[in-house]
Every structure is written in structure tokens, then in C-alpha cells.
Design a protein around this motif. Structure first.
Motif, short mmCIF file in Angstrom:
data_model
loop_
_atom_site.label_atom_id
_atom_site.label_comp_id
_atom_site.label_asym_id
_atom_site.label_seq_id
_atom_site.Cartn_x
_atom_site.Cartn_y
_atom_site.Cartn_z
N ALA A 756 0.83 -1.21 0.00
CA ALA A 756 0.00 0.00 0.00
C ALA A 756 0.86 1.26 0.00
O ALA A 756 0.57 2.23 -0.72
N ASN A 757 1.93 1.24 0.79
CA ASN A 757 2.85 2.39 0.81
C ASN A 757 3.51 2.60 -0.54
O ASN A 757 3.71 3.73 -0.98
N LEU A 758 3.85 1.48 -1.19
CA LEU A 758 4.49 1.56 -2.51
C LEU A 758 3.54 2.17 -3.53
O LEU A 758 3.93 3.02 -4.35
N LYS A 759 2.27 1.77 -3.47
CA LYS A 759 1.27 2.33 -4.39
C LYS A 759 1.06 3.82 -4.12
O LYS A 759 0.91 4.61 -5.06
N THR A 760 1.06 4.19 -2.86
CA THR A 760 0.88 5.61 -2.51
C THR A 760 2.04 6.45 -3.04
O THR A 760 1.83 7.53 -3.61
N GLU A 764 1.94 9.40 -5.89
CA GLU A 764 2.44 10.75 -5.64
C GLU A 764 3.50 11.15 -6.66
O GLU A 764 3.62 12.33 -7.02
N ALA A 765 4.29 10.16 -7.13
CA ALA A 765 5.35 10.46 -8.08
C ALA A 765 4.86 10.55 -9.52
O ALA A 765 5.56 11.10 -10.39
N ALA A 766 3.67 10.02 -9.79
CA ALA A 766 3.15 10.02 -11.16
C ALA A 766 2.85 11.45 -11.61
O ALA A 766 2.37 12.27 -10.82
#
Length: 784
Positions: A756-760, A764-766
Motif C-alpha cells: 500500500a505504501n508503494l502504491k501511494t 504521488e510520483a506520477a
């Protein structure tokens, strides 16, 4: 002059202790000044092999011969008193280097080792007690006048009070007193002197010189930090801390413990965790606020202070990264390197997250459990407490960015205060669970059977969890509140299971006593019969009303098979849930989808069902129709086999995903290779399904009156259930299975949060869609 060298000093020593017949060079030492002695001591080779190659004598042999000369009063007349003092410093230096090398290269403990029939500490104490050696140390380590701060403090020291305390990796520690109380409040001070040849290493000199600037300051007397008064290139002066190191303290406790029958049964020392663990976390709160981080937090760098035999304070000493980990000093990893974060050992640099790892490892040691592989929590903590195991995993994850990922603790300045509060919650539950735990063999035998004691014990633990949920701010600490609510819900199920098991066993024994004509009518039965206007001959209200017409009571011989099977299922039924599943659930705070969700739901359903289905499978044939046990006996075995398969399906998938995490780097909390604890559960699976096949076949034949050996069949089932399921599977195997499943459950939970943290972070970086410019919008509207 300062042209002296270790070669000249070695030759002179050979004359002194009679290694050569020529004695002309001996008086030359009397002509040396302080600078000559400094030059010679600086020139000592840093390791024992280099010493032997250069000087033609083993360092240990040199120590033995020089000590023999020192303790013989006659030959001392060959040199004056001052020279003898400097030679004593040379001997002190050699002993300190020898001790350091033995620990760094040969893995010896501090207590081991012997020189000339005595311990190295005993030799050093005698050397430092000599006034001539005290004078020599004063001259050798005296700071230059240009270092005014260090020189001013140095001038206040009463060197006649000097005494040896202990040795370190690159230093030896002396105790001294002050000629004036202006230096500070302490009665004694610790003077940490670098072993002289290490002054050739710039990094060590720089770290020693800057120690006061980085870690100094006047500390309150009860502070866990030590006041550092001054530091120079070759020494640090600080308050002397009374007490014993945590390493020595824990070793003394370990010697008094009785070895467990199996390592998995080694109990977690709840009392020590409450006392020392709390003090450690409170000390870390102060350290984080005043200094930042320790970076070398090991039991040897923690001093335990007691009052009336009770630990009241921990003092943190020797702050900063160990020179072994900065590669400044060569040597193998010490025994205490297990407490140092992997990133510190890899790069020689630490940070606030590095201390989290060390705190977790020290807490494991305080709990009295030997460490496993780096970044893993020992199995015993998974057996003792899911919550405590989760917290320890969150501290000792080998990847620093993954620490504090699951427990809901903010990694900011207040992290150790939150960790302390969470830690105390889990200790409180452990204490409640341990309060009424059976101590004697008779109590343990009684505890193996369902009863009021089991219900009371689970209810007391549930009360503790309920109180914790009510006192937790769900908005401020949502993750911790979720874990506490989850634990409270599990305890509710445990209370229900204990109550159902107690009721089930009571009914089975009551019906058996009726068969044997030992039945006594309880008051509630009388009251119920009176309320329903029934006679006592009509039996127990409701329960006897649902009994089949051909199910006669009393009928001791005819009902014996169903009673045997019912009792053989009732005992392991309680033990299965309470010893394995009571504190675990595969669900996490993040909902799983797809096959992960299916595996989670299957495992969760079977875990919770194991608290209920034994009661259903036992009471229906006991209360309604005794012949039904032919069906419910095989159904019980099939249910258990299905439960094992569902749990393994979930656990194996969780471990596989944990090992594949981060491109195969994996979670350190899940060991590589076979997990021996989970293998115990794997061994149950084929046995359960193989057991189910004949039980189903024979049950069908018996139900249809194709077989007549009903009693023998019941006895066989009873022997298997008691011998295998009660004594082995839910007894000796239970801690292993519980540890293996809990580790897999926490790994799955950890993966949920990390994913979940990786997806967040990816979101944010997208790149965000570009907004249209107002001018173009206006033009478009005008055109329309």
C-alpha cells in the motif's frame, strides 16, 4: 629527542627480563623523556602477528616475561622509578592490545583469558595502583597547553586516586577523583584512555577529540545520559557510572534459569521485560531528545543501576558507531554485533532508524531468548504474544525504511514514547495471561481440561484488552486502535470457546454419570421441572425432550461408545483453539482481494470455526441420537483436515510472497529455507486425511449396521484422539504450529502495508494531468 622506537624498547626489555646476556643498553631508558616514550608506544605494531614479525617475539610471551620482571623486586633496581612507571604503561598497553585482539579475532568473551596465571584485569589493577605508573599515565596523556579546555579539566584531576576499571576495544577505562568539586557532582570520574598505538589512526583520534562536542553536556543525576566533562585526542573524562553492564546482568540471570525441555518452550521473561524493557525505552526517549541517536546500543554499553536489588535506571554509555563497523579498526564481528543494525555494519554510518533495530534486539535479549538470524524475531515471541511479536518485527526489520511500518508508530521524534506505550500494552496482556497460569503438574493437568478456570483466565485477559481499547485515541492512533480492537475480538472468541468447551465437557460427564446411575439432580433441574409442572422422573427439561425415543438413559453399555468418542473429541477440541488459534487471525487492516482474499477468508473461517464445531459435533449425538456419532466422528476428522489445509494454503502463500518481496530481496522477518515451526503443521496434513479415510468408511458401515464392533471402533478413535491429537498435536506440537502460523500472518500483514505504501508513493510520483490555460479556455468558449 623523540627518536625512540619500539625496536629499541623491545631490546631494552630483553635485557631487563634476561632474554639476552648483554645489559649495556638497559640504562639508556633512564635517559628517555616523555616524548621518547610517546614515540615508542605509538610505534607498537597494531596486531600480534605484526608484533612477532617485527620484534622476533610473540606479544603474549613479551607480556609474560615483562610481568615476571615487574613482579620481581630485585631487577627493578636496574632502572629508576620514573622509567619503571613508563615500562608499566608499556605493559598495560600490551595487555590491553592483547585482550582487544583476542576478542576481535578469536571471539573470546571479556571474562576469558589468562596471563601469568591471572586474569588480565587483575594484572592491570596491580599496574595502575603503582604510583610510578600513575605518574607515567599522567605525563603520557597530558593535553598540550593550547587545548585550554582540556588542560583546565586535566589540572583538576587527583591522579593519586587512579584505579583500573575495565578494558574496551580501543581503550582502557580508569577511575579518578577530582581535587575540587568544581568539576561536577560525581564523586568519581571515568577516564577513558585510548590504547596508545591507536593514536596513529586519525579517525579514532578525531572521534575521541569531538566526543564531548557531540555527546557532552551536563546531565541531571538521574538522567540515562552521562555527563561528559572534557575530551582530548587520547582521552575522554566523564562521570563514573556505578552499576553493572546489562550484558553481565543478563548473563547472571541466565545462569540461574532452568534449561527448558525444548527451545520453543523457553519462556519469555515478562518480569524482566516489564522492568528493564520499560527503563530502556524511557532512556531512549531522553537520548532521542537530547542527542539524537546512539548507533552502538549493545548490552555492554548499557549500565544497570539498582536500589534495594531492583533496577531503577539504565545509563547509556559509549555513544557513536563502533570503530569495527566504520572499518577504522580491523577484526571479526564481535558477539554483540547482533545488536547492531545491518546498515551500520555495512556502511559504518547510523541514524535514528538504526537505534530502532538495536532496541528491538536488546528487548529480545532482556526477554531471555537467544537471537536468531539478523532481522528475525525468535519463535518464542510468536508463541507468547502476537502483539509483542508484531512490535519486535517492526523494530528489527533489516531494511531501515520498513521499520515502524505496521505498528502505527510515527517515526518522528516521539517514536520511543509511542513504542513504550505499545510495549506496555502487550506486557500488561502477558502479565494477565501469566497470572493464573498453572505452575505445578497437578495444576497443568487440570488446565488441560475445559473448566471454570480457563473461562476466568480468558475473561480476565479480555477485560485488559477492553480497557486498552477504551483508553486508546482512535483518531490519533488508528492503526494501534485497530490492532487492539482485533485482539479484543479474538479474546471474545476465546471466552466463548472456553465457555462452550466447559459446558460440553460438563454435559458429557453428566450424561455418563446418568448411564452409570450416579446422577444427582441439580437445583436448577428441580426449579425447571416445577416451572413446567413436570415430575422429576421426566428427566432434565428440554435436553431430555429432544432425545430420540430409541436413545435410552441410563444404558451404560449401549451408550459407552458415544461417551468415549465425545470425551475424546471434547478435550483436544478446546486445546486446538486455545493453544493455537486463540490469538491469531489472518485478516489485516487492509482488505485483500483476489486469491489472497479467498485464502484469508478460508483460513479465518476455519480458525474461528474450530472454537464452535467441536461442541456441535459432540452435543448432537450426546443429546439427540447416540447413533449419530458414526457420522459426526468422521465429519470432525474431515473438518480438522480441511482446517489444516486452509491454514497451510494461506501460510505458504504468505511466506512465498514475503521471500519474493522487493525483487527477491525478501522480508528479513521470514527466514530463508525451511521454516521448521510450520513444518509441524505440514506433517499434520497427510496424517489427517489418511485418518479420515478409514474413519469415514467404517462410520458408514456402522451407521448402516454392516459392522458390529462399535465399541472397538470407538476405543480406537479415543486412543488416536487422546494419544495423537491431545498429547502430540495440540500439546507438544502446538507451540511450533502457533509460531509458524503467526509468523506467516504477520508477514502477510506486513506485505499489505508495504504494498500500500508503494502504491501511494507511485501515485504521488506520477505526473499529474496538465490543467488547461485560462486563455485557451476563453478562446474555445468564444469560438463555440
Amino acid at each position: 629527542m623523540a627518536n625512540a622506537s619500539i625496536d629499541q624498547l623491545s631490546v631494552a626489555c630483553a635485557h631487563l627480563h634476561g632474554r639476552t646476556g648483554k645489559r649495556a643498553a638497559t640504562p639508556d631508558l633512564d635517559e628517555w623523556d616523555v616524548e621518547d616514550w610517546r614515540a615508542a608506544l605509538l610505534d607498537i605494531p597494531l596486531d600480534e602477528r605484526a608484533y612477532a614479525d617485527r620484534l622476533g617475539i610473540d606479544r603474549s610471551t613479551e607480556i609474560g616475561r615483562l610481568w615476571a620482571w615487574w613482579t620481581d623486586p630485585g631487577p627493578n633496581l636496574r632502572v629508576n622509578s620514573a622509567t619503571a612507571g613508563f615500562l608499566g604503561c608499556f605493559l598495560l598497553t600490551l595487555i590491553s592490545m592483547h585482550r582487544s585482539d583476542r576478542m576481535r579475532y578469536h571471539g573470546e568473551t571479556y571474562e576469558k583469558g589468562e596471563i601469568a596465571g591471572e586474569s588480565p584485569d587483575a594484572l592491570c589493577r596491580q599496574l595502575v595502583a603503582d604510583p610510578a605508573v600513575q605518574d607515567a599515565i599522567t605525563l603520557l596523556y597530558s593535553p598540550p597547553a593550547w587545548d585550554r579546555e582540556a588542560a583546565a579539566v586535566w589540572a583538576t584531576i587527583d591522579f593519586s586516586t587512579m584505579a583500573f576499571h575495565r578494558q574496551g576495544t580501543t581503550s582502557f577505562i580508569l577511575t579518578v577523583e577530582s581535587m575540587t568539586r568544581a568539576v561536577g557532582r560525581a564523586e568519581r570520574y571515568a577516564l577513558k584512555c585510548l590504547i596508545y598505538p591507536h593514536l596513529r589512526i586519525p579517525a579514532i583520534v578525531k572521534a575521541t577529540r569531538s566526543y564531548r562536542r557531540e555527546f557532552g553536556g551536563v546531565r541531571p543525576e538521574k538522567s540515562p545520559l552521562v555527563t561528559v566533562w572534557a575530551s582530548h585526542d587520547s582521552w575522554v573524562l566523564m562521570d563514573f557510572v556505578e552499576g553493572t553492564t546489562l550484558a553481565d546482568y543478563l548473563r547472571a540471570i541466565a545462569r540461574s534459569r532452568t534449561p527448558p525441555k525444548a527451545e520453543i518452550l523457553r519462556p519469555v521473561d515478562i518480569e524482566r521485560l516489564r522492568a528493564l524493557g520499560t527503563l530502556l525505552l524511557e532512556a531512549m526517549i531522553v537520548l532521542a531528545e537530547k542527542v539524537g541517536h546512539h548507533n552502538d546500543l549493545t548490552p555492554s554499553n548499557i549500565i544497570v543501576q539498582e536500589e534495594n536489588g531492583t533496577p531503577v535506571r539504565l545509563k547509556l554509555i559509549d555513544l557513536g558507531v563502533n570503530f569495527l563497523h566504520t572499518r577504522t579498526l580491523a577484526g571479526a564481528e564481535s558477539r554483540e554485533s547482533v545488536f547492531i543494525a545491518p546498515e551500520v555494519k555495512a556502511s559504518g554510518a547510523g541514524g535514528p532508524l538504526s537505534d530502532l533495530y538495536s532496541v528491538g534486539m536488546v528487548l529480545i535479549a532482556i526477554g531471555g531468548i537467544p537471537h536468531g538470524a539478523p532481522g528475525t524475531v525468535p519463535d518464542q515471541f510468536y508463541v507468547a504474544s502476537v502483539g509483542l511479536a508484531r512490535l519486535l518485527e517492526d523494530l528489527v526489520d533489516a531494511e531501515p525504511t520498513q521499520r515502524l511500518a505496521v505498528s502505527g508508530v510515527d517515526a518522528g521524534d516521539g517514536r520511543f514514547a509511542e513504542i513504550r506505550d505499545l510495549f506496555l500494552c502487550e506486557i500488561e496482556v502477558l502479565e494477565a495471561a501469566d497470572k493464573d497460569r498453572p505452575k505445578t503438574r497437578v495444576e497443568r493437568l487440570k488446565g488441560a481440561l475445559p473448566g471454570a478456570g480457563a473461562v476466568k483466565r480468558q475473561r480476565e485477559i479480555w477485560k485488559v484488552r477492553r480497557k486498552q481499547v477504551e483508553s486508546t485515541d482512535q483518531r490519533a492512533r488508528p492503526v494501534q486502535a485497530h490492532h487492539l480492537r482485533q485482539a479484543r475480538g479474538l479474546k471474545r472468541w476465546a471466552v466463548v470457546c472456553a465457555l462452550l468447551s466447559w459446558m460440553t465437557l460438563a454435559l458429557v460427564l453428566t450424561w455418563w454419570s446418568r448411564d452409570l446411575d450416579f446422577f444427582w439432580q441439580a437445583k436448577w433441574v428441580e426449579y425447571a421441572n416445577g416451572l413446567l409442572n413436570r415430575s422429576g422422573d421426566q428427566g432434565i427439561p428440554l435436553l431430555d425432550d429432544i432425545r430420540a425415543a430409541d436413545y435410552v438413559i441410563p444404558a451404560a453399555w449401549d451408550n459407552l461408545p458415544v461417551r468415549i468418542v465425545a470425551l475424546a473429541y471434547a478435550i483436544p477440541g478446546l486445546r486446538l483453539y486455545m493453544n493455537i488459534f486463540a490469538d491469531m487471525t489472518p485478516h489485516s487492516s487492509i482488505r485483500r482481494r483476489g486469491w489472497k482474499g479467498v485464502r484469508t477468508a478460508a483460513a479465518s473461517f476455519m480458525m474461528r470455526a474450530s472454537a464452535v464445531y467441536p461442541t456441535v459435533y459432540i452435543l448432537l449425538p450426546t443429546l439427540v441420537q447416540r447413533k449419530w456419532w458414526f457420522l459426526f466422528a468422521p465429519l470432525g476428522i474431515i473438518t480438522v483436515a480441511t482446517m489444516i489445509s486452509a491454514c497451510l494454503w494461506f501460510a505458504k502463500d504468505a511466506n512465498a510472497r514475503a521471500r519474493a518481496w522487493d525483487g527477491g530481496k525478501g522480508l528479513s522477518t521470514v527466514p530463508r529455507g525451511e521454516i521448521m515451526t510450520l513444518q509441524r503443521l505440514e506433517s499434520w496434513q497427510p496424517a489427517a486425511w489418511l485418518y479420515a479415510v478409514p474413519v469415514v468408511i467404517l462410520g458408514i458401515f456402522l451407521y448402516n449396521d454392516r459392522l458390529q464392533d462399535e465399541l472397538m471402533y470407538a476405543i480406537a478413535i479415543g486412543l488416536i484422539n487422546i494419544g495423537i491429537w491431545t498429547i502430540k498435536n495440540t500439546g507438544s506440537d502446538a507451540p511450533y504450529v502457533r509460531a509458524g502460523l503467526t509468523r506467516a500472518i504477520l508477514a502477510a500483514e506486513r506485505l499489505d502495508v508495504l504494498e500500500a505504501n508503494l502504491k501511494t508513493k507511485a501515485a504521488e510520483a506520477a505526473p499529474k494531468p496538465r490543467e488547461r490555460e485560462p486563455e485557451k479556455e476563453a478562446v474555445g468558449e468564444a469560438a463555440a
